[in-house]
Design a protein around this motif. Structure first.
Motif, PDB file in Angstrom:
ATOM      1  N   TYR A   1       0.789  -1.319   0.122  1.00  0.00           N
ATOM      2  CA  TYR A   1       0.049  -0.129   0.038  1.00  0.00           C
ATOM      3  C   TYR A   1       0.973   1.298  -0.039  1.00  0.00           C
ATOM      4  O   TYR A   1       0.567   2.306  -0.796  1.00  0.00           O
ATOM      5  N   GLY A   2       2.079   1.161   0.709  1.00  0.00           N
ATOM      6  CA  GLY A   2       2.655   2.429   0.779  1.00  0.00           C
ATOM      7  C   GLY A   2       3.655   2.693  -0.432  1.00  0.00           C
ATOM      8  O   GLY A   2       4.022   3.837  -0.795  1.00  0.00           O
ATOM      9  N   VAL A   3       3.859   1.598  -1.198  1.00  0.00           N
ATOM     10  CA  VAL A   3       4.682   1.705  -2.447  1.00  0.00           C
ATOM     11  C   VAL A   3       3.998   2.451  -3.476  1.00  0.00           C
ATOM     12  O   VAL A   3       4.998   3.398  -4.062  1.00  0.00           O
ATOM     13  N   THR A   4       2.871   2.409  -3.372  1.00  0.00           N
ATOM     14  CA  THR A   4       2.066   3.203  -4.593  1.00  0.00           C
ATOM     15  C   THR A   4       2.490   4.758  -4.137  1.00  0.00           C
ATOM     16  O   THR A   4       2.411   5.617  -5.122  1.00  0.00           O
ATOM     17  N   LEU A   5       2.292   5.213  -3.100  1.00  0.00           N
ATOM     18  CA  LEU A   5       2.427   6.618  -2.821  1.00  0.00           C
ATOM     19  C   LEU A   5       3.566   7.105  -3.056  1.00  0.00           C
ATOM     20  O   LEU A   5       3.931   8.206  -3.499  1.00  0.00           O
ATOM     21  N   ILE A   6       4.756   6.302  -2.602  1.00  0.00           N
ATOM     22  CA  ILE A   6       6.184   6.590  -2.789  1.00  0.00           C
ATOM     23  C   ILE A   6       6.181   6.805  -4.270  1.00  0.00           C
ATOM     24  O   ILE A   6       6.947   7.904  -4.913  1.00  0.00           O
ATOM     25  N   LEU A   7       5.800   5.934  -5.310  1.00  0.00           N
ATOM     26  CA  LEU A   7       6.071   6.023  -6.595  1.00  0.00           C
ATOM     27  C   LEU A   7       5.265   7.213  -7.246  1.00  0.00           C
ATOM     28  O   LEU A   7       5.773   7.993  -7.994  1.00  0.00           O
ATOM     29  N   MET A   8       3.966   7.368  -6.626  1.00  0.00           N
ATOM     30  CA  MET A   8       3.304   8.809  -7.163  1.00  0.00           C
ATOM     31  C   MET A   8       3.980  10.008  -6.744  1.00  0.00           C
ATOM     32  O   MET A   8       3.960  10.762  -7.673  1.00  0.00           O
ATOM     33  N   ALA A   9       4.466   9.981  -5.597  1.00  0.00           N
ATOM     34  CA  ALA A   9       5.120  11.361  -5.436  1.00  0.00           C
ATOM     35  C   ALA A   9       6.400  11.428  -6.016  1.00  0.00           C
ATOM     36  O   ALA A   9       6.563  12.614  -6.457  1.00  0.00           O
ATOM     37  N   PHE A  10       7.187  10.572  -6.226  1.00  0.00           N
ATOM     38  CA  PHE A  10       8.446  10.504  -6.743  1.00  0.00           C
ATOM     39  C   PHE A  10       8.097  11.095  -8.325  1.00  0.00           C
ATOM     40  O   PHE A  10       8.814  12.003  -8.833  1.00  0.00           O
ATOM     41  N   CYS A  11       7.217  10.457  -8.844  1.00  0.00           N
ATOM     42  CA  CYS A  11       7.249  10.495 -10.502  1.00  0.00           C
ATOM     43  C   CYS A  11       6.137  11.898 -10.744  1.00  0.00           C
ATOM     44  O   CYS A  11       6.417  12.604 -11.513  1.00  0.00           O
ATOM     45  N   ALA A  12       5.654  12.182  -9.528  1.00  0.00           N
ATOM     46  CA  ALA A  12       4.694  13.908  -9.892  1.00  0.00           C
ATOM     47  C   ALA A  12       5.876  14.933  -9.823  1.00  0.00           C
ATOM     48  O   ALA A  12       5.818  15.722 -10.532  1.00  0.00           O
ATOM     49  N   ILE A  13       7.078  14.700  -8.934  1.00  0.00           N
ATOM     50  CA  ILE A  13       8.046  15.695  -8.724  1.00  0.00           C
ATOM     51  C   ILE A  13       8.729  15.615 -10.275  1.00  0.00           C
ATOM     52  O   ILE A  13       9.130  16.794 -10.636  1.00  0.00           O
TER      53      ILE A  13
END
Length: 527
Positions: free
Chosen positions: A98-110
């Motif tokens: 569940y947490g992996v998806t958030l990390i990926l979203m934050a990193f790729c948005a930046i």
């Protein structure tokens, strides 16, 4: 007979932990919607900045295939991410991924905002690369958030809770327009410029290159803020008990969050595990749930053709209907402001209310009725817009009302219920995977909208827009028909619906089921 931990979850009173879970899961959908739709507010700016043609009487514009790629590549990533993380959620557990998806979203948005290069090709290429992986992370949020919320909720308010998580998509849509509108207004106040018609070169403010990057990068903020709280959530009691076979741990985890004492009852697990061992590709799954899976995948596919076509083509339809100024009559930053403002108003007045009508009425009307009503009304309004397009073109206020109503009934209708039903209909062992298959089917429909339907609106040709509207009316009517493949799930436990409790479940032949009213929609059980 239910084991204590499942019975406690089904009959728990609504308490603070449920609200916390809705917010934690919902912030993921807020981020999803913002990231997927903010690109529509700035895509025309990208055209002005990177595809300026000094010999043209119109502002620079992304070529059709480039526009489709910029807008649609995140949807392709979302489809792939849904399938991958949905499968992983059943194999490793909901919480572990569940947490992996958030990390990926934050990193790729930046990284999307930091897209680099000295040519238009390199900037757009890196932007598309990072938006694909942004979509990949977003995709994981669909099956995981829906499954976690359904497995935490009690049976009386489960539909409302899952719909409330999804309703945060509406808030994300509002903020996609609002943030772009506010930032473009600030930039505009600092960097005024003439219209394209007055001065083609100076009408495109170079500061716009900072604007679109900031808009995209702000999508990382809610994901970063939510990460800590997601990591504190325990694994769902249903996964721990029924899949991992650890009733003691499930009772301890759920007892802590529900603030009650729960007996482990490890000895009762054997009956549940025996009824939950068949796989997704087995004959037993097809007999029990095959029609339901066909129903959830087809309806979500058909819905998303219309829903994403409507959202992604707003930027083209607004000027065609005189709801915003013509591109050549304004500067680049003014165009962002005009488009964002129109998107914000449509989301606030048409899209957002529909989500919350579903939240408040889903346990009264049921999923089945709301989905039928939504598909039917969307079909009617889009047919009117298509057939009467020539008249509507000269009456923008009437067009705006009918166009807004299509968004309202999408969300007080199938856009919400297609998210809820796959989280309820299928057994624990394959629940996340089945939701992922349904959601991925929806994203396939969204890709049809982004790469197919959008081609009919990009040049603002009235005849093509009319054809697109009529086509969308037809797809919605097909969705209405395929809704009859799913069943009502209101007020029943997940184990009763799926047959994991040793009963026949929701997917068995009607002659094998207890007496039911054949006249009630969706095969709802007789009260």
């Amino acid at each position: 007979m239910a084991i204590a931990v499942l019975d406690a979850l089904d009959n728990a009173r609504t308490q603070w932990y449920h609200i916390t879970a809705i917010v934690i899961a919902g912030m993921g959908f807020f981020t999803d919607a913002y990231d997927l739709f903010c690109i529509s507010t700035v895509s025309k700016l990208l055209g002005r900045l990177y595809y300026f043609d000094p010999d043209s009487t119109k502002p620079g514009k992304l070529p059709n295939r480039i526009n489709n790629a910029v807008v649609g590549v995140a949807l392709v990533g979302t489809l792939v991410g849904q399938l991958f993380f949905g499968w992983l959620g059943d194999k490793l557990g909901r919480k572990k991924v569940y947490g992996v998806t958030l990390i990926l979203m934050a990193f790729c948005a930046i990284c999307s905002g930091l897209s680099f290069g000295s040519t238009s090709k390199s900037v757009i290429g890196t932007l598309c690369f990072f938006r694909f992986w942004l979509g990949f992370g977003i995709g994981g949020d669909y099956p995981l958030s829906a499954t976690i919320m359904s497995e935490y909720a009690n049976k009386k308010t489960r539909g409302a809770f899952i719909a409330a998580v999804f309703a945060m998509q509406g808030v994300g849509l509002i903020f996609a327009g609002l943030v772009s509108m506010i930032l473009s207004k600030i930039f505009l106040s600092l960097h005024e410029a003439p219209s394209y018609k007055s001065n083609p070169v100076f009408s495109t403010q170079p500061q716009g290159d900072f604007l679109w990057r900031i808009v995209l990068m702000l999508g990382a903020l809610p994901a970063i803020l939510t990460y800590y709280w997601r990591m504190k959530m325990p694994e769902t009691g249903r996964y721990t008990a029924l899949i991992e076979g650890n009733a003691k741990q499930a009772a301890a985890d759920m007892g802590k969050v529900l603030e009650i004492s729960i007996q482990a009852e490890q000895d009762k697990l054997s009956n549940f595990k025996a009824a939950n061992e068949y796989g997704l590709l087995s004959k037993e799954f097809f007999q029990r749930h095959g029609l339901h899976l066909i129903g959830t995948t087809t309806t979500w596919f058909l819905l998303d053709i219309a829903f994403y076509s409507n959202n992604l083509t707003q930027k083209d339809i607004f000027p065609a209907m005189n709801l915003t100024k013509k591109p050549e009559e304004i500067s680049a930053l003014e165009e962002v402001y005009e488009t964002s403002k129109a998107m914000f108003l449509v989301a606030l007045l048409g899209t957002f209310p529909g989500y919350w009508f579903t939240v408040f009425l889903i346990e009264k009307l049921g999923r089945f009725k709301i989905q039928l009503i939504g598909f039917f009304m969307m079909s009617v309004f889009m047919a009117v817009l298509g057939v009467r397009y020539s008249y509507m073109k000269n009456h923008p206020a009437e067009f705006a009302v009918l166009y807004g109503l299509t968004f309202f009934f999408a969300n007080f209708g199938p856009n919400s219920t297609t998210f809820v039903l796959p989280a309820e209909l299928f057994p624990t062992r394959v629940r996340s995977t089945c939701h992922a298959l349904s959601a991925a089917s929806g994203k396939a429909g969204a890709i049809v909208g982004a790469f197919g339907v959008q081609n009919y609106t990009l040049d603002g040709n009235p005849s093509k827009i009319q054809k697109a509207m009529i086509f969308l009316a037809f797809t919605n009517m097909l969705g209405f028909v395929f809704t009859f493949l799913v069943t009502e799930t209101k007020g029943r436990s997940l184990e009763e619906i799926s047959g994991e409790d040793g009963g026949v479940g929701a997917g068995e032949n009607e002659t094998q089921m207890p007496v039911r009213s054949m006249g009630k929609p969706g095969g709802q059980m007789e009260e």
